[in-house]
Design a protein around this motif. Sequence first.
Motif, short mmCIF file in Angstrom:
data_model
loop_
_atom_site.label_atom_id
_atom_site.label_comp_id
_atom_site.label_asym_id
_atom_site.label_seq_id
_atom_site.Cartn_x
_atom_site.Cartn_y
_atom_site.Cartn_z
N GLN A 243 -46.24 -28.48 -42.07
CA GLN A 243 -44.87 -28.24 -42.54
C GLN A 243 -44.74 -27.05 -43.49
OE1 GLN A 243 -44.08 -32.08 -44.11
NE2 GLN A 243 -44.05 -32.99 -42.07
N SER A 244 -45.86 -26.65 -44.11
CA SER A 244 -45.71 -25.64 -45.16
C SER A 244 -45.30 -24.30 -44.60
CB SER A 244 -47.05 -25.47 -45.88
OG SER A 244 -47.98 -24.95 -44.98
N GLY A 245 -45.61 -24.03 -43.32
CA GLY A 245 -45.31 -22.71 -42.79
C GLY A 245 -46.35 -21.69 -43.18
N LEU A 246 -47.41 -22.13 -43.88
CA LEU A 246 -48.47 -21.18 -44.25
C LEU A 246 -49.29 -20.79 -43.03
CD1 LEU A 246 -49.93 -22.75 -47.51
CD2 LEU A 246 -48.65 -20.65 -47.31
N HIS A 293 -54.86 -20.56 -38.71
CA HIS A 293 -54.67 -19.11 -38.81
C HIS A 293 -53.42 -18.84 -39.62
CE1 HIS A 293 -57.77 -18.52 -35.82
NE2 HIS A 293 -57.28 -19.61 -35.26
N ALA A 295 -49.91 -17.78 -40.86
CA ALA A 295 -48.70 -17.64 -40.07
C ALA A 295 -48.30 -16.18 -39.97
CB ALA A 295 -47.57 -18.45 -40.69
N ASP A 296 -48.55 -15.44 -41.02
CA ASP A 296 -48.09 -14.07 -41.05
C ASP A 296 -49.30 -13.16 -41.23
OD1 ASP A 296 -46.69 -11.78 -41.29
OD2 ASP A 296 -45.12 -12.69 -42.52
N SER A 303 -58.06 -16.17 -45.19
CA SER A 303 -57.85 -17.54 -44.78
C SER A 303 -58.40 -18.50 -45.83
CB SER A 303 -58.44 -17.72 -43.40
OG SER A 303 -59.48 -18.62 -43.43
N LEU A 311 -55.42 -26.99 -50.30
CA LEU A 311 -56.05 -28.04 -51.11
C LEU A 311 -55.30 -28.26 -52.41
CD1 LEU A 311 -59.86 -27.40 -50.58
CD2 LEU A 311 -58.48 -29.31 -49.77
N ARG A 312 -54.84 -27.18 -52.99
CA ARG A 312 -54.17 -27.31 -54.29
C ARG A 312 -52.78 -27.90 -54.16
NH1 ARG A 312 -56.33 -25.50 -58.66
NH2 ARG A 312 -58.23 -24.27 -58.51
N VAL A 314 -51.73 -30.28 -52.05
CA VAL A 314 -51.61 -31.69 -51.70
C VAL A 314 -52.25 -32.52 -52.80
CG1 VAL A 314 -52.15 -33.44 -49.99
CG2 VAL A 314 -51.66 -31.11 -49.28
N GLY A 315 -51.45 -33.35 -53.43
CA GLY A 315 -51.92 -34.12 -54.57
C GLY A 315 -52.72 -35.33 -54.12
#
Lengths: 318, 659
Positions: A243-246, A293, A295-296, A303, A311-312, A314-315
């Motif tokens: 969902q993050s779009g990263l 990979h 997104a942009d 990466s 990792l940072r 998600v709590g």
Amino acid sequence: MPVPPSNIVSLDQHARLDTVVAQVGTAILGKEHAIRLALACLLARGHLLIEDLPGMGKTILAHAFAQTLGLHYQRIQFTSDLLPADILGAAIYERQQGTFVFHPGPIFAQVVLADEINRATPKTQSALLEAMEEHQVTVEGETRDLPSPFFVIATQNPIDQVGTFPLPESQLDRFLMRIELGYPDVAAERVLLQGRDRRELLAQFPVCLPPAELMAIQSVVSTIHAAPALLDYLQGLLAFSRQSGLFRNGLSPRAGLALLRAARAWVLLDRREHVLPEDIQTVLPAVVGHRLHPADAYLEQSSSALLEKLLRSVGVPA
Amino acid sequence: MRLPRPGVTALPADPEPLLPNACFVWLAAALALAMLPHLLLHLPAWFWLVFSGMVTWRGLVCTGRLRLPSRWPLSGLTLLIISLVALQYKTLFGRDAGTALLAAMVSLKFLELRTLRDGMVLLFMGYLLVMAVLLYDQSLLLAAGLTLVLAGLLAAHAALQYPATLPALALLRLSCRLLVEAVPVMLILFILFPRIPGPLWGLPKDAYRGLTGMSEEMAPGSVSRLSLSAEVAFRARFTGAMPPAGQLYWRGPVLDRFDGRTWRRSEERLYRQFSYRTEGEAVDYTVILEPHGQRWLPALDLPASLPSETEVSATFQLVRRQPVQEVLRYEMRSYPYYNTGPLQLQGQTQLPAGIDPRARALADEWRSRPLAPGEIVLAALNLFRREPFHYTLEPPLLPEQNSIDAFLFDTRRGFCEHYAGSFVFLLRAAGIPARVVLGYQGGEHNGLGGYLIVRQSDAHAWAEVWLEGQGWVRVDPTAAVAPERVERGLYAALDDPDSLPLLARRGQTWLQPLILGWDYLDNAWNEWVLAYGPEQQKQWLSGLGFGPVDWQDMVLAMVAALTGVGLVVIGLQALSRRTATDPVALAYRRFCAKLARAGLVRAGHEGPLAFTGRVAVSRPELAARVRLIGRLYASLRYGPRQEQEAVRRLQRLVRKLKV
């Protein structure tokens, strides 16, 4: 605290696993974390992709593992003219007997080093990868099981890309982990330069963990407890990656299973009984690094920085 | 292509992140939106070229077909554009030139747009652009448009904050949510932020240019020019019944000095009270006045109350201390029937010597007949009524010399200023005190809101005559020529009505319901938003039952309300976090809270062993106990079973832990 009955890895076996790490560590100096990851990958019945420059000790690592674990070792140098039959073997007509006799290829070994896998054509690559996935080989309509345990270490050269066929994402997914060894630190390199020839050293390695015990330990890995709270955390990571779009694509369910399997093996190496968020975090870069990979591509964010962000972000719930 | 590497080895620090192309698209779109009102409202046409040129240039950089200019060419370009602005406005200061400079800098910044940080700078310039639009216009329509612009800027802001490009729809949804969430804070600030009379800071003089309104002098053509505008001058809402149209004379500047061509106001003393005798009922009403940049306030004949900051002249003209630069709302009481008593002012028969001999001759003839003052007034009105005078917006040009004579005896075509001016001239020449009153007459009733719209096209000029025993009496010579003007408005009375703008043709078009509906909204906006000044604020807050309120109270109330909103937000967040009642989780939270108080805060992503390991390193004296708690919690939370004994042990350990 009593050890649950399914988790039967004796203290003796734990100690032997440590010896394995220590012995391989004398061949590849100063790379304990990478060695432990590789061993965890083996214990989790996964295959390993090493991406590094030539001369970093990829072959030594594979060989050392085979020697230390008493496994049958084969090395396949991938080239552009390598054919599937060169790996799997072929049925050849024997004049004396008047029949076709199967001559097994180099893949019929317990530790297979597939060197520079991206030099071969996709057809050959996929023959190897199918064998890895199925643990069996079908030649001329006849299916033959591969020996057990079966562990493929493939290597890729990240820089020299001329005339290569990079593995597509779907194939990369077959590898449980991807690691790189990198340069040794100064102290380790000094020891390396002063020490004996590595190949001589390898030849003298005693077997520390016989194959039967290795397989017993492998069967324990999947029984290591993963609590609902841990699964919550894992699902949080998966959801964020989607969902993050990263990332171009989020992690697949197979990637989630791989994370859990690798984390379980890591727990076992660490002599603990259940998976903690820390274990997921430790194996995550190696397990998902080749599955995600950015997104942009324009961002040029490495990466590993993105994985750090994953990792940072998600709590760990209390 | 370089393959991404797994994170086993350390990596060099990241350089400043570059602006992704997707973010550029967002930025360009949002900035174009913010620029649009400026381009449409006031910027010279060549700015279209400058802005679109720079944006296109940067867009071509995205596709790799162009490079950004280096420092020296960019400096040259900047100097060039600044000098163009200076050339256009003859200055670099003030509202117009200042805004143009801002727009120029925004355009130029596109050629310096490399990193995300540059994008942020550009974005905040965009917010500044939005604020600058309000220097030009504060209407409802514009405010609605600017809200859209803000939504666009916020979406671009979100795109920059999450450069990994969320989908466009998600960004827009986020920006709309932010706008909605900002509403409570906005309302609190709007209602409670202490207002002071006058602007908060001095605006440049040219900020108020372009305000249309009636000036305090009258020459041929000045009122008819105004009449061509359909802009709203003010609106009025009556508390009781509306007086009949014949009484709707909105008094403005009173002019009693004549120099042969122009009527002016004489400088006179201002008073804090009225001195005249009222007869009959009072009329109470509220005026919402559009800014006109002058000091006088319109009021019905004759005003009897003073709005704040306002005084009255001896000619019953309301004069405010400051020019009206913002929408002003004030309550008024007037008496349609009155008697001002004896003549107190001097010079109400002043005329320049030696001009308009024919008019003077006519006045002398009336005086020598002899006629009483009342009869002379009637004679003058009869002159307009009997002779072929025409009421027109486009009268022929009058000569500089003896213009009154030319109008009265030759052209006989004119607008109200011609009639009022020549009428007063005739009476003064006959020795009767008289003066010109400027203002508005009539207005359009809006049934939707129950108020009266008075437009510039209702501008009017009439006369006042002083008669023994009656005091100052209003006489409207225009009514003698065109009686419909007073009863039914300008459109019905004109000989050439088609020169009037559409909005000013009262009740004559099928668009009327639409126009009145829109006017209703516009008036509500004026009354409740733009006219919300110091008095309204005090009145409103006192009306809530707080008693008299000063600005310290308001600051206090504002801080309290904002704190309240903050607490509600924090409370909602805490509520959603504190849903678990698991004893293990509670014990661990207490443990983390204890350590947090000592400055050892658990990062959200830190697992129990990682966290306790970190604590053990930085506080060696706690190491053993903290590590034990970490292991115990880890096995309770992530192990297969929760044994009651172990849970109690964890609780005990946490309770006893002293940091």
